[in-house]
Design a protein around this motif. Sequence first.
Motif, PDB file in Angstrom:
ATOM      1  N   CYS A  95     -17.706   9.384  37.352  1.00  0.00           N
ATOM      2  CA  CYS A  95     -17.076   9.768  36.074  1.00  0.00           C
ATOM      3  C   CYS A  95     -17.943   9.235  34.776  1.00  0.00           C
ATOM      4  O   CYS A  95     -18.131   9.961  33.954  1.00  0.00           O
ATOM      5  N   VAL A  96     -18.091   8.045  34.988  1.00  0.00           N
ATOM      6  CA  VAL A  96     -18.739   7.323  33.901  1.00  0.00           C
ATOM      7  C   VAL A  96     -20.558   7.773  33.833  1.00  0.00           C
ATOM      8  O   VAL A  96     -20.850   8.075  32.869  1.00  0.00           O
ATOM      9  N   SER A  99     -21.469  10.987  31.484  1.00  0.00           N
ATOM     10  CA  SER A  99     -21.324  10.877  30.276  1.00  0.00           C
ATOM     11  C   SER A  99     -22.998  10.382  29.879  1.00  0.00           C
ATOM     12  O   SER A  99     -23.063  10.441  28.696  1.00  0.00           O
ATOM     13  N   VAL A 117     -24.555   1.935  34.212  1.00  0.00           N
ATOM     14  CA  VAL A 117     -23.079   2.367  34.716  1.00  0.00           C
ATOM     15  C   VAL A 117     -22.601   0.967  35.087  1.00  0.00           C
ATOM     16  O   VAL A 117     -21.452   0.658  34.730  1.00  0.00           O
ATOM     17  N   PHE A 146     -12.688   5.445  30.756  1.00  0.00           N
ATOM     18  CA  PHE A 146     -13.275   6.301  29.710  1.00  0.00           C
ATOM     19  C   PHE A 146     -13.808   5.398  28.471  1.00  0.00           C
ATOM     20  O   PHE A 146     -14.780   5.912  27.945  1.00  0.00           O
ATOM     21  N   ARG A 149     -17.177   5.229  29.814  1.00  0.00           N
ATOM     22  CA  ARG A 149     -18.078   6.530  29.625  1.00  0.00           C
ATOM     23  C   ARG A 149     -18.528   6.498  28.213  1.00  0.00           C
ATOM     24  O   ARG A 149     -19.623   6.859  27.861  1.00  0.00           O
TER      25      ARG A 149
END
Length: 170
Positions: A95-96, A99, A117, A146, A149
């Motif tokens: 998820c990170v 971005s 990351v 988030f 990210r």
Amino acid sequence: MTGTGVGPELIRLNGVNASYDHKLVLEDVSFHVHEDQFTGIVGPSGAGKTTLLRLLLQTLAPVAGTVWRAPDLRVGYVPQLESVSWNFPITVFECVLMSRKSSRIRPWASAAEKASVSAVLERLGIGDLGERHIRELSGGQQQRMFLARALLRQPQLLLLDEPTSGVDIS
């Protein structure tokens, strides 16, 4: 607002109105933010805070007035947790990683991108959660994911929607 306001201007709104389905949500909003400022937007639920962020993100166009952003402005955004599909099949690390802003043609991440990351996850105290599915996180861990990210993009402007939701004091 805090800060001296002497650094370069990042964003400026002049006489902005915003609406959804012809219902006015924001009326005649004007302000500006410089790179050395910390600005908080406070108000009750339904007051238009998220709408204002959408204007700044350029995902919503004003119905009147102007929204100006510095050219090539790097923006990081942390959404409200309620706006996320927690069943999406992805780990915290993935998820990170999504971005990242890469000029590379290959779809897979470089070793340097993966290291970045890992570093931002460690910085936020969730380095050990990288292989965990995002739905397995607590509210505070979700917020930190988030934030990771957003920080991975090394933003000049960081926009946080309900940033303290689910986060403990530490």
